[in-house]
Design an enzyme around this catalytic site. Structure first.
Site, short mmCIF file in Angstrom:
data_model
loop_
_atom_site.label_atom_id
_atom_site.label_comp_id
_atom_site.label_asym_id
_atom_site.label_seq_id
_atom_site.Cartn_x
_atom_site.Cartn_y
_atom_site.Cartn_z
N THR A 199 -12.26 -7.08 0.14
CA THR A 199 -11.48 -5.96 -0.39
C THR A 199 -11.99 -4.63 0.12
OG1 THR A 199 -12.89 -5.79 -2.35
CG2 THR A 199 -10.95 -7.24 -2.50
N LYS A 200 -13.18 -4.62 0.74
CA LYS A 200 -13.78 -3.39 1.27
C LYS A 200 -14.23 -3.62 2.70
CE LYS A 200 -15.23 -1.88 -3.21
NZ LYS A 200 -16.26 -1.62 -4.15
N HIS A 229 4.61 -7.84 -2.15
CA HIS A 229 5.72 -7.70 -3.11
C HIS A 229 5.43 -6.48 -3.97
CE1 HIS A 229 7.47 -11.56 -2.13
NE2 HIS A 229 6.29 -12.12 -2.26
#
Length: 178
Positions: free
Chosen positions: A167-168, A104
């Site tokens: 996230t990595k 979103h």
């Protein structure tokens, strides 16, 4: 299994885009194929793979490719607005989420416009969700409840522990001899 396959067959016969399934691949009765694009070619499931979760491609973009002999458990959610590529022999545990976008817009006004569009005419054909491809190597195991976020690359044979938020990018594990 039969119920999901009948629904899949009905959508296919009605001309709605679903997915391409190689020989021996199966959808469980809990599987959901949500394809807002105009072609089934944007979701591809490799030979011998099993999907028990949800695969979704956005209208403005998105491509999901699942390799051979993969297992996508019930409750797993794989949403693509760019590209998600899953290698061969990958195990995705229950309730795993894999997203290649923000899903979103960040701006409240843009988010409201997106939701209004979804409710009235369907997913918007033009929208910026800060997409970045996700790539998951061969032999990867993703534990229950893990979240894989946009732009992540996971190397071959990596084990993602349950409940992890990735996230990595993660490199391949090295083989070790005792």
């Amino acid at each position: 299994m039969v119920q999901a396959n009948l629904g899949f067959l009905a959508r296919t016969l009605l001309g709605r885009p679903t997915c391409l399934i190689d020989r021996g691949a199966k959808l469980s009765r809990h599987a959901r194929i949500l394809n807002a694009r105009k072609s089934s070619e944007h979701i591809r499931i490799g030979a011998g793979s099993f999907v028990g979760g949800e695969l979704f491609v956005f209208a403005h973009g998105g491509d999901i490719e699942i390799g051979r002999d993969c297992f996508i458990d019930r409750g797993a959610r794989i949403w693509s607005a760019d590209s998600i590529k899953i290698g061969d022999r990958v195990l995705v545990g229950p309730d795993v989420n894999i997203f290649d976008s923000l899903t979103h817009p960040i701006s409240a006004a843009q988010r409201h416009a997106q939701i209004r569009s979804i409710f009235t005419v369907g997913h918007p054909a033009e929208i910026d969700l800060d997409e970045r491809p996700v790539s998951i190597g061969n032999g990867v195991q993703i534990g229950a409840g893990a979240i894989i976020l946009r732009g992540v690359e996971i190397g071959d044979n990596v084990i993602v522990p349950p409940g992890s938020i990735v996230t990595k990018s993660l490199g391949a594990t090295e083989s070790r001899t005792p």
